[in-house]
Design an enzyme around this catalytic site. Structure first.
Site, short mmCIF file in Angstrom:
data_model
loop_
_atom_site.label_atom_id
_atom_site.label_comp_id
_atom_site.label_asym_id
_atom_site.label_seq_id
_atom_site.Cartn_x
_atom_site.Cartn_y
_atom_site.Cartn_z
N GLU A 87 4.46 -6.79 -5.50
CA GLU A 87 5.03 -5.86 -6.47
C GLU A 87 6.15 -5.00 -5.88
OE1 GLU A 87 4.55 -5.80 -9.54
OE2 GLU A 87 2.61 -6.75 -9.93
N GLU A 118 -12.96 -16.90 6.04
CA GLU A 118 -12.91 -15.51 6.51
C GLU A 118 -13.75 -15.29 7.76
OE1 GLU A 118 -16.28 -12.97 4.20
OE2 GLU A 118 -14.66 -13.73 2.92
#
Length: 310
Positions: A87, A118
């Site tokens: 963004e 992960e």
């Protein structure tokens, strides 16, 4: 790293006493319960306001010196970091490399679960090395439960490379300590659906990231007042927003605002400086460059006082 039994004792994994009969609730009762629980995210963010302010100052200082901000996470945490990074270019006209999101599993993990990836701390450390992280950069690790090996490996690697490190987690530091420069703990409590940290933990994390990136960009002069004067005019919606910003702040009608934007090559900040100072585009751009793109400081250097919109 904590074993499975100790991880079960984490705040983010505990059962919420307020939702023990979750599957018996009506849709309205469910919504009301979620709403009550979500109120805790506001308090959690408020409780770490000093840590957030310290992080904003550290990020802004790094970016001014030519550094970069990296968000590192896995699963929901990784997706939130990638989203916030993505963004920044349209909102603040930043180059895409200035704020980057790193997620375990890479781009494919944005749309497909890859939680198994992960568990490799070495992959997190390798990710920061691959991006040539150095002492002028900031690496923010995001892990709701605080134990994600990928994130902790990235933070350890970043520290070894001299970068400033930030940790964002939703468990107390006493339960899951982290060796970082700034430690942000968003203590929202157990989730309505036990262990589903895309809920309150995810909401609080998104709020914190909003504050960090926006606050840092404000410090860098990417705004004037509360207007995004560095907005990238890349589509019709953003062109309309640019016209409105210029018109609101200068009092010009739409035709005059459009003319200013055309003469400034759709750069809102430059258009405003040209209008208020009388400088042409070349001189205005030089003045902004001299003052690191800060419109308020450039106006002062041109002998123009602060302006405000309608």
């Amino acid at each position: 790293m904590q074993d499975s039994e100790s991880r079960g004792n984490l705040l983010t994994e505990q059962a919420n006493p307020n939702s023990t009969e979750l599957d018996c609730l009506s849709p309205l009762a469910f919504v009301e319960l979620c709403n009550r629980e979500d109120e805790k995210t506001i308090a959690a963010v408020r409780a770490v306001r000093q840590e957030l302010a310290d992080a904003i100052a550290a990020i802004a200082s790094a970016l001014v010196k030519g550094g970069r901000l990296f968000y590192v996470g896995a699963g929901t945490s990784g997706r939130l970091g990638v989203l916030d990074a993505a963004e920044c270019p349209p909102t603040f006209c930043t180059p895409p490399e200035l704020v980057q999101g790193i997620i375990a599993g890479g781009e494919a993990a944005l749309v497909r679960s890859s939680e198994a990836l992960e568990d490799r701390a070495e992959d997190g450390a390798a990710a920061v090395r691959e991006r040539e992280v150095c002492e002028v950069d900031v690496v923010a690790g995001i892990s709701a439960g605080g134990t994600t090996p990928y994130v902790r490996g990235a933070l350890q690697g970043a520290r070894q490379l001299g970068a400033t490190t930030i940790f964002i987690a939703c468990v107390p530091a006493a339960d899951v300590p982290a060796a970082v420069d700034i430690d942000i703990r968003l203590l929202v409590g157990p989730e309505v659906l036990a262990g589903s940290t895309r809920l309150k933990a995810g909401t609080a994390t998104k709020m914190a990231l909003n504050i960090l990136s926006t606050g840092a960009m404000v410090q860098l002069g990417k705004t004037y007042g509360n207007r995004m004067v560095d907005v990238a005019v890349t589509n019709s919606k953003l062109r309309d927003r640019a016209h409105r910003i210029v018109g609101d702040l200068t009092g010009c009608d739409r035709a005059a605002a459009a003319d200013l934007l055309e003469r400034s090559q759709l750069r809102v900040k430059l258009a405003l400086l040209m209008h208020w100072s009388g400088l042409d585009a070349v001189a205005g751009e030089c003045l902004l460059d001299e003052h690191n793109g800060n419109l308020r400081i450039a106006l002062a250097a041109a002998g123009v006082g602060s302006k405000s919109g309608s």
